[in-house]
Design an enzyme around this catalytic site. Structure first.
Site, PDB file in Angstrom:
ATOM      1  CB  CYS B 105      49.858  34.381  45.487  1.00 52.86           C
ATOM      2  SG  CYS B 105      48.971  33.155  44.563  1.00 52.86           S
ATOM      3  CB  CYS B 110      46.666  34.677  42.106  1.00 52.68           C
ATOM      4  SG  CYS B 110      48.339  35.210  42.302  1.00 52.68           S
ATOM      5  CE  LYS B 113      44.059  37.749  39.441  1.00 54.21           C
ATOM      6  NZ  LYS B 113      45.442  38.054  39.056  1.00 54.21           N
ATOM      7  CE1 TYR B 247      48.073  41.317  37.809  1.00 53.68           C
ATOM      8  CE2 TYR B 247      49.894  42.750  37.216  1.00 53.68           C
ATOM      9  CZ  TYR B 247      49.384  41.729  37.991  1.00 53.68           C
ATOM     10  OH  TYR B 247      50.159  41.117  38.918  1.00 53.68           O
ATOM     11  CD  GLU B 251      43.791  40.672  37.065  1.00 55.53           C
ATOM     12  OE1 GLU B 251      44.329  39.879  36.295  1.00 55.53           O
ATOM     13  OE2 GLU B 251      44.177  40.831  38.243  1.00 55.53           O
ATOM     14  CG  HIS B 516      35.874  21.699  14.876  1.00 53.88           C
ATOM     15  ND1 HIS B 516      35.996  23.047  14.638  1.00 53.88           N
ATOM     16  CD2 HIS B 516      34.623  21.360  14.543  1.00 53.88           C
ATOM     17  CE1 HIS B 516      34.844  23.485  14.147  1.00 53.88           C
ATOM     18  NE2 HIS B 516      34.004  22.487  14.083  1.00 53.88           N
ATOM     19  CD  GLU B 521      38.644  24.890  15.699  1.00 54.53           C
ATOM     20  OE1 GLU B 521      39.118  24.044  14.943  1.00 54.53           O
ATOM     21  OE2 GLU B 521      37.436  25.110  15.811  1.00 54.53           O
TER      22      GLU B 521
END
Lengths: 488, 541
Positions: B105, B110, B113, B247, B251, B516, B521
């Protein structure tokens, strides 16, 4: 559900079932929902231009202004992104400057297209829409004055007041003539330059953050205070972040006079204002008045907002309302003191006002009236977001309110700073992003308040609002696996 | 009886080790080697006997593997008052890339990346900025070395941070390559080949996995790189072919495109296997419009280095069998990850493995088939390969081993994000999986396309920004899965993951007040069902 008492239909011949005065987010949501439940609906929307002549269109403060808010924040964030991107290996040939007029054009085009889209949608829902001013003149009767001054009367079974609010001008010499409000910000044809923002409301801070992001000198005069109603500690943190990044903040002052001085700058469109302001020393009641004066190119007022309820004829049918603040007291069904008149959005007394909430209120109101649904709007778990450069989003109670409500002993506050990964390479301040979770201990540590400060705080918070609705507890919070490498 | 049995077992074990020439150090001096081996054998036997006599171990807990999970587990255990050691050793990649403490990681996963993804996002931000009135003159170009240096420095600071944390928490850090001798003993080998024997009451294996190379493509290992190397390259990879559709592949190709490189993804059958099909389609659609090339239904055949220095890749189309060729500067293999269980000596102990994947078969409490040996993280069979799950699982395991709690790791409702140019995040079941479990008539799918507000002024295409909520059809309409593509997808989904954990239903969603103006939302506004066949595309506000 208990339908409101109404006169039998034989007595009145109604033009509409449902008439909404005010086309903001709440009004439109209610109108569309009612129309979807096959009622005959009319929306009246007319906003008087601001004293500086900025016109407004359908959608009310929430629609246009919130879009603008988001765009402005995005602009200043992109400025920051350009700065950051150099740390990530992007190379620029020349220094990056900002062009005000391009921005204004782009945003106004967007707002316009947004409004026309909205109008189309209203039409497709079957909502009648008139750009006209409505005033209640008799029970169930609204006098409608259109743009050309023509008057017509409409009768409706149910009336909804959703007129929203507008910025409040201070009663100080020079204010109306020279000051602008957030509504006028984008109708300025030239970049505003050195700006004094009066008022520490969310609106004021957002404007200050945006202008500062474009590289202007900004001073914020806190009057009456910083983010009234927000969690004190969070407010202080936002203030701190703004000071650190370079915004001037004036405490304990109030504006006392604004006057124009002769055009100092050679280009005649820019005129400078001399501002006199009073600095309050010591306790406010025994103030030593010290008058100071300063100069700036523009004064932006963001002191408070006032509901637009003064000219819609409330007293004519006997709706109870506060003459001073303009707010209308309502019950938990959003009903005013007159049975067939409802009020939603920022005109309601003693309730928070956010566009999301108004929309929810409007929708639920229509569903209760016509859809046979009996769900009341939840006014506690209401999320709000302040689009300052460092975004702040909160839902539920503030720490102070929680302490007041449950007693200090039964409230536990978990908090932490975090350092978003995107900020590591640009070496931005490590301790500026912050989360706070407020829990009610006797109730299985149920989460009653959640405050997030950091990039995209609004997006982060939304899901947690749903979770809070389901009665989120601290233990569940702990047992959820995080998304990596996010910071939520 | 047990003691005698154990001793016999150790004898056998020692003999076995002495016979195995590969198990000891690679020392050219044979005489020195045999001497040291004899000495080691003596020391080891002494160890075993003294331990069996006194019943004492060097440590309460020995963690093999200093990745996110291993570190979390060891730190947690140390805080609970246990004596803990963690063994970490990075076997350099086929291209010779190596790194410090912290595991995949931190070093090659991660963190680099996400930072490179951020670099790509900032690239689009710069483009957007012009629409927002920022005046940028001249062309903007990206400089790989300065980005790589900044990222590598950050990673090194994290390596250091982990070392300091271990020290603070009183966890013994050993830079040793560990292998198991028995259920209480680990043999550690230093880089120079020196061996150490460590004993512990419990042993936790968290060595994770490493990227695989294909075995049937000539030139793959010689000329190709993996994600282990990509983040540590000093110069730009140039025109890149990414092989694989995981993935990781998407990525990498995404951020390479984002910083202005020519990137092609070679996909054999389908992209993002295991994820929701419709969402995977949206992600790849967006990438195609973003500029990433896709070579669908293609199987790589061989990689050759040309005299010009370029790499010629030959592949065949799966259906027609037609052979195609192109030249690239780099070939990145992202064809999956595999655990390194062989070097751990697990077979000797009888730890049950999945023959195919090489992963360790684990119970709900992370136990293996051998008592006192536990395994978790990427190396566990059927476990999600995600950092936060490993961290959580490691902490909970530490608590259980210290006898502090019995809480088990809950592997359901784990949210994941794919950091492709248009981020995709999901939590819970995919539509296909939900259909399989509840039947087509047992689920209701609410969906909506939406347009993020910031895309409008920037005039960006929002055709792939989409939300899907999969609910049970009956009763309260409990939410089974939530899928979201759009900016900050991960941040948006996190809270909803919590909601799902609390058993959120569709009506909860409806009653939630929106914030908002945000993208999130939109999730609480979804109301069109797939069943209704209504148009889910963007309407007004």
């Amino acid at each position: 559900m208990d339908p409101p008492a109404r006169p039998s239909l034989g007595l009145y011949d109604y033009d509409y079932d449902f008439l909404v005065i005010g086309g903001g987010s709440g009004g439109l949501a209610a109108a569309m929902e009612a129309a979807a439940l096959s009622k005959k609906v009319l929306v009246l929307d007319f906003m008087a231009p601001s004293p500086r002549g900025t016109k407004k269109e359908l959608g009310g403060s929430s629609f246009s202004l919130d879009r603008v808010r988001k765009f402005l924040q995005q602009t200043s964030l992109l400025g920051k992104a350009i700065e950051d991107s150099q740390k990530f290996g992007w190379k620029f040939k020349e220094e990056v400057l900002h062009g005000w007029s391009e921005l204004v054009q782009a945003i106004q085009d967007q707002v316009k297209s947004g409004i026309s889209e909205l109008k189309r949608e209203l039409k497709s829902c079957g909502v009648h829409y008139l750009q006209a001013r409505g005033e209640i003149v008799a029970p169930h009767t609204v006098e409608v004055t259109d743009m050309n001054g023509r008057k017509r009367n409409f009768k409706a079974e149910t009336l909804v007041i959703a007129t929203g609010d507008k910025p409040h001008y201070l009663d100080i010499p020079g204010v109306i003539e020279y000051c602008i409000t957030s509504e006028d910000l984008l109708s300025q044809r030239h970049p505003p330059g050195r700006t004094l923002v009066v008022g520490g409301s969310a609106e004021g801070l957002e404007c200050a953050g945006f202008l500062f992001g474009l590289g202007m000198m900004v001073t914020v005069m806190l009057q009456p205070g910083l983010l009234p109603g927000c969690d004190r500690k969070m407010a202080a943190k936002i203030e701190n972040h703004m000071i650190v990044s370079g915004v001037n903040i004036l405490h304990q002052c109030s504006l006392s006079k604004v006057e124009q001085i002769e055009d100092v700058l050679s280009d005649s469109f820019k005129s400078e204002y001399k501002i006199l302001f009073t600095i309050w020393m010591g306790i406010a009641t025994r103030a030593l008045h010290l008058q100071y004066c300063g100069h700036c190119v523009q004064v932006l007022l963001a002191v408070a907002r006032k509901p637009c309820t003064f000219d819609i004829g409330l007293e004519c049918v006997g709706v109870q309302w506060d003459q001073k603040t303009g707010q209308i007291p309502v019950n938990e069904r959003d009903q005013t003191s007159v049975d067939y008149i409802y009020a939603i959005g920022s005109v309601q007394q003693g309730r928070l006002s956010t566009p999301g909430l108004s929309r929810q209120t409007g929708k639920l109101l229509a569903q209760r009236l016509y859809g046979g649904v009996n769900i009341l709007c939840d006014y506690i778990n209401v999320p709000t977001v302040v689009l300052t450069p460092l975004e702040y989003a909160a839902c539920g109670l503030s720490e102070e309110k929680a302490n007041l409500h449950f007693g200090e002993k039964s409230v536990e506050v978990y908090h932490s700073y975090y350092w978003p990964m995107e900020w590591t390479l640009p070496c931005r301040n490590k301790n500026s992003c912050y989360v706070k979770v407020i829990c009610h201990i006797p109730d299985h540590e149920r989460v009653v308040g959640l405050h997030i400060m950091g990039p995209n705080a609004g997006d982060v918070l939304q899901g947690f609002v749903t979770a809070m609705k389901c009665g989120l507890t601290k233990q569940q919070l702990d047992s959820t696996v995080g998304i990596y490498p996010g910071f939520a | 009886m047990a003691t005698i049995g154990q001793i016999v077992f150790y004898r056998r074990c020692c003999r076995h080790l002495c016979q195995d020439p590969g198990s000891s150090s690679h020392n050219n001096n044979m005489a020195a080697l045999s001497r040291s081996r004899h000495r080691w054998k003596r020391i080891k036997c002494l160890h075993v006997f003294s331990r069996n006599l006194t019943g004492k171990f060097d440590y309460d807990l020995l963690v093999v593997g200093g990745g996110s999970g291993g570190l979390a587990c060891s730190k947690e255990a140390a805080q609970l008052g246990q004596k803990v050691a963690v063994l970490d050793y990075v076997e350099p990649s086929a291209k010779g890339t190596k790194w410090g403490l912290g595991g995949t990681c931190v070093n090659v996963g991660c963190i680099p990346k996400k930072l490179m993804h951020q670099a790509a996002l900032l690239g689009s931000a710069v483009k957007d900025a012009q629409k927002y009135g920022w005046q940028i003159s001249g062309t903007v170009c990206h400089d790989w070395p300065s980005m790589a240096e900044a990222i590598q420095n950050h990673v090194r600071s994290l390596n250091w941070g982990h070392r300091v944390q271990l020290q603070d928490k009183k966890v013994k850090y050993l830079n040793l390559k560990g292998s198991l001798v028995d259920e209480h003993t680990v043999r550690g080998v230093t880089k120079a080949g020196k061996e150490t024997i460590l004993t512990a009451k419990n042993i936790v294996i968290a060595t994770g996995g490493r990227p695989k190379y294909p075995t049937n493509v000539p030139g793959a290992v010689e000329h190709g790189i993996t994600s282990d190397d990509l983040f540590w390259l000093r110069k730009s990879p140039g025109k890149t072919l990414v092989v694989g559709a995981s993935y990781v592949a998407l990525e990498c190709a995404g951020f390479l495109t984002g910083i202005g490189l020519d990137a092609t993804v070679m996909v054999r059958s389908m992209a993002l296997r295991g994820f929701d099909r419709q969402m995977a389609g949206l992600v790849t659609d967006y990438m195609e419009s973003y500029g990433t090339r896709f070579a669908w239904n293609s199987v790589p055949k061989r990689v050759d280095r040309l005299s010009s220095g370029g790499l010629q890749v030959t592949w065949t189309l799966a259906q027609s069998g037609e052979e195609l060729k192109d030249t690239y500067d780099s070939v990145l293999w992202a064809v999956g990850r595999a655990p390194e269980t062989k070097a751990l000596g697990l077979d000797r102990l009888g730890v049950e493995l999945n023959e195919e994947s090489g992963k360790i078969i684990v119970g709900a409490d992370e136990s293996t088939s051998v008592p006192n040996i536990f395994a978790f993280g990427d190396i566990g069979e059927g476990r999600p390969e995600l950092t936060p799950t490993a961290i959580k699982a490691g902490k909970l395991l530490a608590h259980r081993l210290a006898g502090r709690s019995a809480e088990l790791m809950n592997y359901d409702n784990v949210a994941t994000t794919v950091f492709t140019p248009l981020e995709y995040a999901c939590v819970g079941l995919s539509e296909e999986e939900a259909e399989k479990r509840h039947g087509k008539d047992g689920i209701e799918v609410y969906h909506a396309f939406y347009k993020p507000l910031e895309f409008t002024v920037a005039e960006r295409d929002a055709g792939q920004c989409y939300i899907k909520v999969v609910c049970e059809r009956g009763g309260d309409q409990k939410i089974l899965g939530l899928h979201f593509t759009g900016p900050n997808a991960g941040e948006v989904t996190q809270g909803f993951a919590m909601g799902l954990q609390c058993g959120a239903t569709y009506s909860h969603l409806l009653q939630t007040v929106g914030i908002h103006p945000t993208c999130a939302e939109e999730v609480v506004k979804v109301h069109i069902t797939k069943r209704s066949g209504l148009d889910p595309t963007v309407t007004g506000c």
